[in-house]
Design a protein around this motif. Structure first.
Motif, PDB file in Angstrom:
ATOM      1  N   TYR A 147       1.158  -1.466   0.065  1.00 27.86           N
ATOM      2  CA  TYR A 147      -0.239   0.047   0.260  1.00 27.86           C
ATOM      3  C   TYR A 147       0.700   1.686  -0.318  1.00 27.86           C
ATOM      4  CZ  TYR A 147      -3.783  -3.136   0.412  1.00 27.86           C
ATOM      5  OH  TYR A 147      -5.276  -3.793   0.356  1.00 27.86           O
ATOM      6  N   ARG A 148       1.739   0.992  -0.721  1.00 34.37           N
ATOM      7  CA  ARG A 148       2.575   2.429  -0.362  1.00 34.37           C
ATOM      8  C   ARG A 148       2.519   3.353  -1.490  1.00 34.37           C
ATOM      9  NH1 ARG A 148       4.152  -1.762  -4.001  1.00 34.37           N
ATOM     10  NH2 ARG A 148       5.009  -1.595  -5.645  1.00 34.37           N
ATOM     11  N   ARG A 149       2.516   4.735  -0.758  1.00 36.85           N
ATOM     12  CA  ARG A 149       1.917   5.872  -1.678  1.00 36.85           C
ATOM     13  C   ARG A 149       0.514   5.916  -1.871  1.00 36.85           C
ATOM     14  NH1 ARG A 149       7.159   4.327  -3.539  1.00 36.85           N
ATOM     15  NH2 ARG A 149       6.464   3.178  -5.575  1.00 36.85           N
ATOM     16  N   GLN A 150      -0.131   5.229  -1.634  1.00 38.00           N
ATOM     17  CA  GLN A 150      -1.240   5.167  -1.156  1.00 38.00           C
ATOM     18  C   GLN A 150      -2.184   5.396  -0.383  1.00 38.00           C
ATOM     19  OE1 GLN A 150      -3.191   1.690  -2.732  1.00 38.00           O
ATOM     20  NE2 GLN A 150      -1.760   1.161  -3.209  1.00 38.00           N
ATOM     21  N   PRO A 151      -3.000   6.575  -0.641  1.00 43.54           N
ATOM     22  CA  PRO A 151      -4.006   6.882   0.950  1.00 43.54           C
ATOM     23  C   PRO A 151      -4.465   5.924   1.987  1.00 43.54           C
ATOM     24  CG  PRO A 151      -4.875   7.628  -1.237  1.00 43.54           C
ATOM     25  CD  PRO A 151      -3.760   6.314  -2.123  1.00 43.54           C
ATOM     26  N   THR A 152      -3.918   6.708   2.978  1.00 42.30           N
ATOM     27  CA  THR A 152      -4.157   5.023   4.313  1.00 42.30           C
ATOM     28  C   THR A 152      -4.146   5.657   5.395  1.00 42.30           C
ATOM     29  OG1 THR A 152      -1.781   4.247   3.027  1.00 42.30           O
ATOM     30  CG2 THR A 152      -2.265   4.198   5.544  1.00 42.30           C
ATOM     31  N   GLY A 153      -5.080   5.705   5.994  1.00 41.96           N
ATOM     32  CA  GLY A 153      -5.308   5.649   7.250  1.00 41.96           C
ATOM     33  C   GLY A 153      -4.824   4.943   8.443  1.00 41.96           C
ATOM     34  N   THR A 154      -5.039   5.030   9.454  1.00 44.08           N
ATOM     35  CA  THR A 154      -4.545   5.281  11.165  1.00 44.08           C
ATOM     36  C   THR A 154      -5.162   5.638  12.299  1.00 44.08           C
ATOM     37  OG1 THR A 154      -3.131   4.143  12.792  1.00 44.08           O
ATOM     38  CG2 THR A 154      -2.894   6.806  11.856  1.00 44.08           C
ATOM     39  N   LEU A 155      -6.521   3.931  12.940  1.00 40.44           N
ATOM     40  CA  LEU A 155      -7.521   4.356  13.797  1.00 40.44           C
ATOM     41  C   LEU A 155      -6.703   4.264  14.686  1.00 40.44           C
ATOM     42  CD1 LEU A 155     -10.463   4.928  14.010  1.00 40.44           C
ATOM     43  CD2 LEU A 155     -10.784   2.323  14.019  1.00 40.44           C
ATOM     44  N   LEU A 156      -6.165   5.460  15.898  1.00 43.03           N
ATOM     45  CA  LEU A 156      -6.014   5.494  16.814  1.00 43.03           C
ATOM     46  C   LEU A 156      -5.801   6.986  17.618  1.00 43.03           C
ATOM     47  CD1 LEU A 156      -2.186   3.839  16.466  1.00 43.03           C
ATOM     48  CD2 LEU A 156      -4.192   3.434  18.253  1.00 43.03           C
ATOM     49  N   ASN A 157      -5.603   7.137  18.492  1.00 46.43           N
ATOM     50  CA  ASN A 157      -5.813   8.686  18.707  1.00 46.43           C
ATOM     51  C   ASN A 157      -4.689   8.983  19.636  1.00 46.43           C
ATOM     52  OD1 ASN A 157      -6.903  11.409  19.686  1.00 46.43           O
ATOM     53  ND2 ASN A 157      -8.795  10.414  20.174  1.00 46.43           N
ATOM     54  N   GLY A 158      -4.264  10.386  19.863  1.00 47.00           N
ATOM     55  CA  GLY A 158      -3.389  10.404  21.116  1.00 47.00           C
ATOM     56  C   GLY A 158      -1.763  10.385  21.632  1.00 47.00           C
ATOM     57  N   GLU A 159      -1.220   9.954  21.990  1.00 47.51           N
ATOM     58  CA  GLU A 159       0.834  10.305  21.230  1.00 47.51           C
ATOM     59  C   GLU A 159       0.859   8.783  20.816  1.00 47.51           C
ATOM     60  OE1 GLU A 159       4.408  10.857  21.699  1.00 47.51           O
ATOM     61  OE2 GLU A 159       2.987  12.257  23.360  1.00 47.51           O
ATOM     62  N   MET A 160      -0.224   7.701  20.815  1.00 51.62           N
ATOM     63  CA  MET A 160       0.189   6.650  20.275  1.00 51.62           C
ATOM     64  C   MET A 160       0.252   6.917  18.437  1.00 51.62           C
ATOM     65  SD  MET A 160       1.721   3.191  20.093  1.00 51.62           S
ATOM     66  CE  MET A 160       1.643   3.125  22.126  1.00 51.62           C
ATOM     67  N   ALA A 161      -0.729   7.383  18.563  1.00 50.16           N
ATOM     68  CA  ALA A 161      -1.747   7.537  16.586  1.00 50.16           C
ATOM     69  C   ALA A 161      -0.424   8.829  16.530  1.00 50.16           C
ATOM     70  CB  ALA A 161      -2.737   8.680  16.612  1.00 50.16           C
ATOM     71  N   LEU A 162       0.324   9.219  16.539  1.00 54.84           N
ATOM     72  CA  LEU A 162       1.614   9.565  16.576  1.00 54.84           C
ATOM     73  C   LEU A 162       2.705   9.818  16.232  1.00 54.84           C
ATOM     74  CD1 LEU A 162       0.009  13.417  18.111  1.00 54.84           C
ATOM     75  CD2 LEU A 162       1.849  14.308  17.925  1.00 54.84           C
ATOM     76  N   HIS A 163       3.023   8.362  17.154  1.00 58.37           N
ATOM     77  CA  HIS A 163       4.290   7.481  16.553  1.00 58.37           C
ATOM     78  C   HIS A 163       3.661   6.908  15.808  1.00 58.37           C
ATOM     79  CE1 HIS A 163       7.196   4.720  17.849  1.00 58.37           C
ATOM     80  NE2 HIS A 163       5.952   3.491  17.322  1.00 58.37           N
ATOM     81  N   HIS A 164       2.786   6.157  15.956  1.00 55.23           N
ATOM     82  CA  HIS A 164       1.788   5.484  14.390  1.00 55.23           C
ATOM     83  C   HIS A 164       2.447   6.346  12.790  1.00 55.23           C
ATOM     84  CE1 HIS A 164      -0.176   1.441  12.706  1.00 55.23           C
ATOM     85  NE2 HIS A 164       0.660   1.588  13.135  1.00 55.23           N
ATOM     86  N   ALA A 165       1.954   7.909  13.635  1.00 56.74           N
ATOM     87  CA  ALA A 165       1.415   8.438  11.604  1.00 56.74           C
ATOM     88  C   ALA A 165       3.298   8.234  11.629  1.00 56.74           C
ATOM     89  CB  ALA A 165       1.498   9.869  11.630  1.00 56.74           C
ATOM     90  N   ARG A 166       4.194   8.556  12.440  1.00 52.45           N
ATOM     91  CA  ARG A 166       5.814   8.579  12.302  1.00 52.45           C
ATOM     92  C   ARG A 166       6.289   8.185  11.464  1.00 52.45           C
ATOM     93  NH1 ARG A 166      10.599   8.560  15.652  1.00 52.45           N
ATOM     94  NH2 ARG A 166      11.906   9.184  14.941  1.00 52.45           N
ATOM     95  N   LEU A 167       5.444   6.429  11.949  1.00 53.39           N
ATOM     96  CA  LEU A 167       5.702   5.067  11.633  1.00 53.39           C
ATOM     97  C   LEU A 167       5.287   5.658  10.181  1.00 53.39           C
ATOM     98  CD1 LEU A 167       7.262   2.355  11.477  1.00 53.39           C
ATOM     99  CD2 LEU A 167       5.137   1.581  12.492  1.00 53.39           C
ATOM    100  N   LEU A 168       4.949   5.476   9.347  1.00 47.39           N
ATOM    101  CA  LEU A 168       3.964   4.919   8.002  1.00 47.39           C
ATOM    102  C   LEU A 168       4.067   5.931   7.498  1.00 47.39           C
ATOM    103  CD1 LEU A 168       0.062   4.103  10.220  1.00 47.39           C
ATOM    104  CD2 LEU A 168       1.799   2.901   8.999  1.00 47.39           C
ATOM    105  N   ARG A 169       3.953   7.445   7.869  1.00 49.13           N
ATOM    106  CA  ARG A 169       4.956   8.015   6.650  1.00 49.13           C
ATOM    107  C   ARG A 169       6.412   7.337   5.434  1.00 49.13           C
ATOM    108  NH1 ARG A 169       6.937  12.371   8.375  1.00 49.13           N
ATOM    109  NH2 ARG A 169       6.808  14.031   6.652  1.00 49.13           N
ATOM    110  N   GLN A 170       7.207   6.569   6.299  1.00 50.49           N
ATOM    111  CA  GLN A 170       7.787   5.641   5.421  1.00 50.49           C
ATOM    112  C   GLN A 170       7.650   5.652   4.342  1.00 50.49           C
ATOM    113  OE1 GLN A 170      11.343   5.610   6.126  1.00 50.49           O
ATOM    114  NE2 GLN A 170      11.826   4.565   4.477  1.00 50.49           N
ATOM    115  N   TRP A 171       6.265   5.020   4.632  1.00 51.68           N
ATOM    116  CA  TRP A 171       5.747   3.790   3.760  1.00 51.68           C
ATOM    117  C   TRP A 171       4.831   5.239   2.231  1.00 51.68           C
ATOM    118  CZ3 TRP A 171       6.660   1.665   7.879  1.00 51.68           C
ATOM    119  CH2 TRP A 171       7.968   0.535   7.471  1.00 51.68           C
TER     120      TRP A 171
END
Length: 305
Positions: A147-171
């Motif tokens: 799913y690289r370079r495709q519209p992607t979501g993450t179902l999270l909130n708060g601090e964990m959402a920021l951590h996951h967003a930082r990770l997912l921006r690699q893809w």
């Protein structure tokens, strides 16, 4: 149960759960000439997933094909047997455990190994279950490349959402945090997300629209739609098997069976491996844990000189 049938003879190790961790342990123990019985209900957690990735030598293979191949290889060892039955009761102590299956069969074993995995507890909105393991996914290392370079979501909130967003921006740079309700970010965190170009959607999700499990968009409760190709989800978990709890095994705060570096639980003679012990849910870690457990179990069973 109408009747009980005793297994032919006590086994050295009874493995409850016949997916990757359990089969890996069975392979190790079979090659060590141990008498092994594997119980398997045939309901692996990854059965909705069409392709397994990030598993060296088998990248992109079907999980079902991998499991079938593994069973064939393991059962080629004459001291390993497999029954398509589930464990429903267990008693005993190290060196003399007794387990009963859902058919009424009674098995005695010197050691137990639980590789029963966990059951994912998904959100109740329509579409989550149909997309799970296909386009609603849990691990970017397992699925992110597809799913690289495709519209992607993450179902999270708060601090964990920021951590996951930082990770997912690699893809992908096309990233939306879906909080499914009011966001709990601090002003500083909002500024970080804005600088990174990460969108935040706070309106609750009504349902997921998809074609044969392939996500097209989220339908929100206010009538709007959020186009997405993939949505990352960290589901709740429930243990498939409660027998370790009944036998006195300790669990972690997160709900996993607590084991040491060689997969030994807090109860002598009982081991555990695979998803039942760790949130690191990957075929490679399950296989590695099963091998460690097999080595440790064989060592415990060694006769004195």
């Amino acid at each position: 149960m109408e009747h009980q049938v005793a297994f032919e003879a006590p086994v050295d190790v009874l493995i409850i759960g016949g997916s990757y961790a359990g089969l890996s342990a069975a392979l190790c123990l079979g090659r060590a000439l141990r008498q092994v019985l594997v119980l398997d209900s045939g309901q692996p957690a990854n059965r909705p997933t069409p392709h397994a990735h990030n598993f060296l030598g088998q990248d992109g293979a079907s999980p079902a094909d991998l499991a079938a191949q593994a069973r064939a290889q393991v059962l080629a060892y004459p001291t390993v047997r497999l029954l398509a039955e589930s464990a429903v009761a267990a008693t005993g102590t190290d060196g003399d455990f007794t387990l009963t299956t859902d058919t009424g069969r009674v098995v005695r074993a010197s050691k137990l190994l639980f590789t029963t995995g966990v059951r994912d507890v998904l959100p109740t909105q329509p579409g989550f279950a149909a997309c799970w393991g296909i386009s609603v996914i849990h691990c970017p290392y397992c699925h992110g490349y597809e799913y690289r370079r495709q519209p992607t979501g993450t179902l999270l909130n708060g601090e964990m959402a920021l951590h996951h967003a930082r990770l997912l921006r690699q893809w992908t740079p096309q990233l939306t945090i879906v909080t499914d309700g009011p966001a709990t970010f601090s002003p500083e965190q909002w500024a970080q997300l804005d600088r990174a170009g990460v969108r935040v959607e706070q309106t609750p999700v009504r349902e997921l629209h998809h074609h044969a499990g392939k996500l097209t968009h989220l339908a929100l409760t206010d009538g709007r739609q959020v186009p997405l190709a993939a949505l990352y989800l960290r589901p709740g978990l429930a243990q498939h098997c409660l027998l370790p709890q009944e036998l006195g095994c300790t669990y972690t705060k997160a709900g996993y069976l607590q084991v040491d570096g060689m997969q030994k639980t807090s109860v002598p003679g009982i081991y555990a491996a695979g998803d039942v012990t760790t949130p690191m849910r990957a075929l490679s870690t399950a296989v590695a844990g099963g091998t460690l457990a097999g080595v440790a179990l064989n060592s415990e069973l060694l006769a004195p000189l």
